[in-house]
Design a protein around this motif. Structure first.
Motif, PDB file in Angstrom:
ATOM      1  N   ARG A 204       0.794  -1.229   0.000  1.00 26.68           N
ATOM      2  CA  ARG A 204       0.000   0.000   0.000  1.00 26.68           C
ATOM      3  C   ARG A 204       0.829   1.283   0.000  1.00 26.68           C
ATOM      4  NH1 ARG A 204      -3.001  -1.627   5.163  1.00 26.68           N
ATOM      5  NH2 ARG A 204      -1.169  -3.012   5.247  1.00 26.68           N
ATOM      6  N   TRP A 205       2.118   1.180  -0.125  1.00 28.85           N
ATOM      7  CA  TRP A 205       3.010   2.337  -0.240  1.00 28.85           C
ATOM      8  C   TRP A 205       4.056   1.980  -1.281  1.00 28.85           C
ATOM      9  CZ3 TRP A 205       8.108   3.847   1.871  1.00 28.85           C
ATOM     10  CH2 TRP A 205       8.322   5.231   1.803  1.00 28.85           C
ATOM     11  N   LEU A 206       4.648   2.995  -1.906  1.00 27.76           N
ATOM     12  CA  LEU A 206       5.560   2.756  -3.038  1.00 27.76           C
ATOM     13  C   LEU A 206       4.887   1.881  -4.078  1.00 27.76           C
ATOM     14  CD1 LEU A 206       8.979   2.156  -1.196  1.00 27.76           C
ATOM     15  CD2 LEU A 206       8.006   4.312  -2.004  1.00 27.76           C
ATOM     16  N   ILE A 207       3.613   2.158  -4.332  1.00 25.41           N
ATOM     17  CA  ILE A 207       2.807   1.276  -5.180  1.00 25.41           C
ATOM     18  C   ILE A 207       3.363   1.204  -6.595  1.00 25.41           C
ATOM     19  CG2 ILE A 207       0.516   0.904  -6.175  1.00 25.41           C
ATOM     20  CD1 ILE A 207      -0.618   2.253  -3.640  1.00 25.41           C
ATOM     21  N   GLY A 208       3.735   2.344  -7.161  1.00 26.63           N
ATOM     22  CA  GLY A 208       4.239   2.341  -8.534  1.00 26.63           C
ATOM     23  C   GLY A 208       5.508   1.522  -8.688  1.00 26.63           C
ATOM     24  N   ILE A 209       6.440   1.686  -7.755  1.00 28.31           N
ATOM     25  CA  ILE A 209       7.695   0.929  -7.805  1.00 28.31           C
ATOM     26  C   ILE A 209       7.426  -0.547  -7.581  1.00 28.31           C
ATOM     27  CG2 ILE A 209       9.876   0.554  -6.589  1.00 28.31           C
ATOM     28  CD1 ILE A 209       9.952   3.623  -6.148  1.00 28.31           C
ATOM     29  N   ASN A 210       6.580  -0.849  -6.615  1.00 32.55           N
ATOM     30  CA  ASN A 210       6.263  -2.239  -6.314  1.00 32.55           C
ATOM     31  C   ASN A 210       5.576  -2.913  -7.499  1.00 32.55           C
ATOM     32  OD1 ASN A 210       5.940  -4.560  -4.589  1.00 32.55           O
ATOM     33  ND2 ASN A 210       3.816  -3.966  -4.316  1.00 32.55           N
ATOM     34  N   ARG A 211       4.631  -2.211  -8.126  1.00 33.09           N
ATOM     35  CA  ARG A 211       3.912  -2.773  -9.275  1.00 33.09           C
ATOM     36  C   ARG A 211       4.884  -3.096 -10.406  1.00 33.09           C
ATOM     37  NH1 ARG A 211       0.492   1.236 -10.202  1.00 33.09           N
ATOM     38  NH2 ARG A 211      -1.353   0.268  -9.252  1.00 33.09           N
ATOM     39  N   LYS A 212       5.760  -2.135 -10.716  1.00 30.87           N
ATOM     40  CA  LYS A 212       6.726  -2.325 -11.802  1.00 30.87           C
ATOM     41  C   LYS A 212       7.703  -3.454 -11.478  1.00 30.87           C
ATOM     42  CE  LYS A 212       9.230  -1.149 -15.486  1.00 30.87           C
ATOM     43  NZ  LYS A 212       8.787  -1.439 -16.868  1.00 30.87           N
ATOM     44  N   ALA A 213       8.201  -3.465 -10.247  1.00 23.29           N
ATOM     45  CA  ALA A 213       9.173  -4.495  -9.868  1.00 23.29           C
ATOM     46  C   ALA A 213       8.563  -5.883  -9.933  1.00 23.29           C
ATOM     47  CB  ALA A 213       9.709  -4.213  -8.465  1.00 23.29           C
ATOM     48  N   THR A 214       7.350  -6.013  -9.409  1.00 25.13           N
ATOM     49  CA  THR A 214       6.699  -7.325  -9.387  1.00 25.13           C
ATOM     50  C   THR A 214       6.370  -7.808 -10.792  1.00 25.13           C
ATOM     51  OG1 THR A 214       5.776  -6.824  -7.209  1.00 25.13           O
ATOM     52  CG2 THR A 214       4.776  -8.627  -8.430  1.00 25.13           C
ATOM     53  N   GLN A 215       5.948  -6.897 -11.644  1.00 27.19           N
ATOM     54  CA  GLN A 215       5.528  -7.272 -12.995  1.00 27.19           C
ATOM     55  C   GLN A 215       6.704  -7.565 -13.915  1.00 27.19           C
ATOM     56  OE1 GLN A 215       2.356  -4.922 -14.938  1.00 27.19           O
ATOM     57  NE2 GLN A 215       3.787  -4.613 -16.643  1.00 27.19           N
ATOM     58  N   ASP A 216       7.782  -6.783 -13.812  1.00 29.03           N
ATOM     59  CA  ASP A 216       8.836  -6.855 -14.824  1.00 29.03           C
ATOM     60  C   ASP A 216      10.214  -7.293 -14.328  1.00 29.03           C
ATOM     61  OD1 ASP A 216       7.046  -5.999 -16.755  1.00 29.03           O
ATOM     62  OD2 ASP A 216       7.575  -3.887 -16.549  1.00 29.03           O
ATOM     63  N   TRP A 217      10.528  -7.074 -13.067  1.00 30.84           N
ATOM     64  CA  TRP A 217      11.907  -7.284 -12.617  1.00 30.84           C
ATOM     65  C   TRP A 217      12.089  -8.464 -11.682  1.00 30.84           C
ATOM     66  CZ3 TRP A 217      11.843  -1.484 -11.022  1.00 30.84           C
ATOM     67  CH2 TRP A 217      11.918  -0.674 -12.157  1.00 30.84           C
ATOM     68  N   LEU A 218      11.014  -8.939 -11.066  1.00 33.74           N
ATOM     69  CA  LEU A 218      11.113 -10.014 -10.072  1.00 33.74           C
ATOM     70  C   LEU A 218      10.381 -11.269 -10.512  1.00 33.74           C
ATOM     71  CD1 LEU A 218      10.498  -7.761  -6.940  1.00 33.74           C
ATOM     72  CD2 LEU A 218      12.692  -8.789  -7.599  1.00 33.74           C
ATOM     73  N   ARG A 219      10.208 -11.439 -11.795  1.00 33.40           N
ATOM     74  CA  ARG A 219       9.536 -12.611 -12.336  1.00 33.40           C
ATOM     75  C   ARG A 219      10.420 -13.849 -12.160  1.00 33.40           C
ATOM     76  NH1 ARG A 219       7.764 -10.736 -18.283  1.00 33.40           N
ATOM     77  NH2 ARG A 219       7.807 -13.013 -18.506  1.00 33.40           N
ATOM     78  N   THR A 220       9.789 -14.980 -11.935  1.00 33.32           N
ATOM     79  CA  THR A 220      10.549 -16.216 -11.796  1.00 33.32           C
ATOM     80  C   THR A 220      10.956 -16.789 -13.148  1.00 33.32           C
ATOM     81  OG1 THR A 220       8.487 -17.495 -11.726  1.00 33.32           O
ATOM     82  CG2 THR A 220       9.435 -16.797  -9.617  1.00 33.32           C
ATOM     83  N   ASP A 221      10.220 -16.430 -14.221  1.00 32.31           N
ATOM     84  CA  ASP A 221      10.536 -16.988 -15.535  1.00 32.31           C
ATOM     85  C   ASP A 221      11.568 -16.147 -16.281  1.00 32.31           C
ATOM     86  OD1 ASP A 221       8.794 -14.857 -15.806  1.00 32.31           O
ATOM     87  OD2 ASP A 221       7.757 -15.695 -17.551  1.00 32.31           O
ATOM     88  N   ALA A 222      11.698 -14.869 -15.940  1.00 36.24           N
ATOM     89  CA  ALA A 222      12.660 -14.003 -16.624  1.00 36.24           C
ATOM     90  C   ALA A 222      13.170 -12.958 -15.629  1.00 36.24           C
ATOM     91  CB  ALA A 222      12.008 -13.335 -17.833  1.00 36.24           C
ATOM     92  N   PRO A 223      13.919 -13.384 -14.622  1.00 36.11           N
ATOM     93  CA  PRO A 223      14.332 -12.455 -13.561  1.00 36.11           C
ATOM     94  C   PRO A 223      15.326 -11.410 -14.059  1.00 36.11           C
ATOM     95  CG  PRO A 223      15.430 -14.576 -13.297  1.00 36.11           C
ATOM     96  CD  PRO A 223      14.428 -14.752 -14.390  1.00 36.11           C
ATOM     97  N   VAL A 224      15.148 -10.207 -13.574  1.00 37.18           N
ATOM     98  CA  VAL A 224      16.063  -9.105 -13.856  1.00 37.18           C
ATOM     99  C   VAL A 224      16.790  -8.689 -12.583  1.00 37.18           C
ATOM    100  CG1 VAL A 224      16.239  -6.718 -14.681  1.00 37.18           C
ATOM    101  CG2 VAL A 224      14.620  -8.303 -15.763  1.00 37.18           C
ATOM    102  N   LEU A 225      16.026  -8.516 -11.503  1.00 34.96           N
ATOM    103  CA  LEU A 225      16.589  -8.268 -10.178  1.00 34.96           C
ATOM    104  C   LEU A 225      16.584  -9.567  -9.383  1.00 34.96           C
ATOM    105  CD1 LEU A 225      14.809  -4.899  -9.282  1.00 34.96           C
ATOM    106  CD2 LEU A 225      17.027  -5.244 -10.397  1.00 34.96           C
ATOM    107  N   ASP A 226      17.498  -9.663  -8.423  1.00 31.73           N
ATOM    108  CA  ASP A 226      17.608 -10.915  -7.668  1.00 31.73           C
ATOM    109  C   ASP A 226      16.435 -11.126  -6.720  1.00 31.73           C
ATOM    110  OD1 ASP A 226      20.633 -12.180  -7.962  1.00 31.73           O
ATOM    111  OD2 ASP A 226      20.523 -10.047  -8.431  1.00 31.73           O
TER     112      ASP A 226
END
Length: 360
Positions: A204-226
């Motif tokens: 419920r805070w840092l929603i924009g960053i969290n949304r982007k990170a979860t959708q694009d950077w923290l995926r299990t099939d194509a990880p970008v961030l650890d």
């Protein structure tokens, strides 16, 4: 006599290990990350170089829980000011954009004991500087961060706490530039390839960053961030409050527009305070009454909710070692944390050095 002794010992163990302890969860997933953010002795600026001997006198508990083993397997030196890093600033507290206290000697103080090290860029104090640096040259900021990671043999943490209108295009450019030098490494063998991000305690805070990170950077099939760190909330939560925050990451927020997707438990840690104001927290000194003990069953067993293949979060992060604020007692002697964090490392059999992390 032997029978009575064993009976008494069994009763004692029964008193010490409560039913909600992770020790009773036979199928629990072992914790892999058990770390602390570190603020040096000057309120998270790291502006003064320190000798190893002096640093050790204030921080020995981190590398020795009382039996010669470290209390943690990760230290995050907090914070690097992003605009100074971009401009490679040299001033009274900074050398080529890096705080003067973040020296190879301090990094090696931890790494020589098997403790992984990262540098955190940002923090709430430097939100405006993140905005300015990303707007000025996000790509170069990423390259400069990668260069420092190479020089010191450390990973990098993104702590960009812009809640209202984060520059996600710039942050993507930063990440792309960093990954052009240090590609994602699932083995974790190359320390400079470890690139992580901080999110809020819940969704419920840092929603924009969290949304982007979860959708694009923290995926299990194509990880970008650890992985991500779910940071501490405004104050130490209750057991139920901590669990509710972390469950939000696992569940996502489908009711938001656009939604926040679920996050695999294997892609984040949970943050707790080891000091708050002038109080010495149980998390520092009293394992049995600490949140890292009382939430352990959840952290080791929380099931994925649509994303991820394995149960259990990666582990815990503690805010913050030594002197995080001008007010408060910090974790300098005599308020050291062998009895809380250190005992937790033993209780959870924390691997040192950190093993390759679960990927899904």
């Amino acid at each position: 006599m032997r029978h009575r002794f064993l009976l008494a010992l069994g009763l004692l163990i029964g008193l010490i290990v409560p039913l909600n302890s992770a020790a009773t969860a036979t199928a629990a997933t072992p914790l892999q990350i058990y770390g602390a953010w570190h603020c040096s002795d000057d309120y998270c600026t790291w502006s003064t170089a320190r000798s190893v001997a002096e640093f050790d006198s204030k921080n020995h508990w981190l590398i020795d829980r009382g039996d010669g083993r470290p209390s943690v397997n990760l230290i995050v030196l907090s914070f690097v000011e992003p605009l100074k890093l971009l401009n490679k600033t040299n001033d009274a507290g900074t050398v080529n954009g890096v705080p003067r206290g973040m020296t190879p000697d301090i990094v090696n103080y931890f790494k020589s004991k098997g403790v992984r090290v990262q540098l955190s860029i940002g923090g709430i104090t430097y939100t405006d500087e993140w905005d300015a640096a990303l707007a000025q040259n996000a790509h170069q900021l990423g390259l400069n961060a990668a260069e420092v990671a190479t020089q010191l043999g450390v990973g990098i943490e993104i702590d960009y706490e812009q809640n209202t209108d984060p520059n996600l295009t710039g942050l993507q450019a930063f990440i792309d530039a960093y990954r052009s030098v240090h590609p994602y490494d699932a083995t974790g063998a190359k320390h400079a390839s470890r690139l992580t991000i901080d999110t809020a305690a819940g969704d419920r805070w840092l929603i924009g960053i969290n949304r982007k990170a979860t959708q694009d950077w923290l995926r299990t099939d194509a990880p970008v961030l650890d992985y991500a760190n779910a940071m501490v909330p405004a104050r130490q939560p209750s057991v139920d409050g901590a669990i509710a925050n972390w469950q939000e990451h696992v569940d996502g927020k489908p009711q938001y527009s656009p939604p926040v997707l679920p996050l695999a438990p294997a892609k984040f840690t949970g943050g707790l305070y080891i000091g708050y104001g002038n109080r010495t927290m149980a998390e520092c000194t009293d394992l049995i009454n600490s949140l890292q003990y009382l939430t352990g069953s959840f952290v080791q067993n929380v099931a994925p909710n649509g994303v991820g293949a394995t149960s259990g979060m990666l582990g815990y992060m503690f805010w913050a070692a030594e002197k995080p604020s001008t007010r408060g007692i910090g974790t300098q002697p005599p308020n050291t944390c062998e009895g809380g964090v250190g005992a937790g490392a033993t209780h959870y059999n924390i691997p040192i050095p950190m093993p390759p992390l679960r990927q899904s």
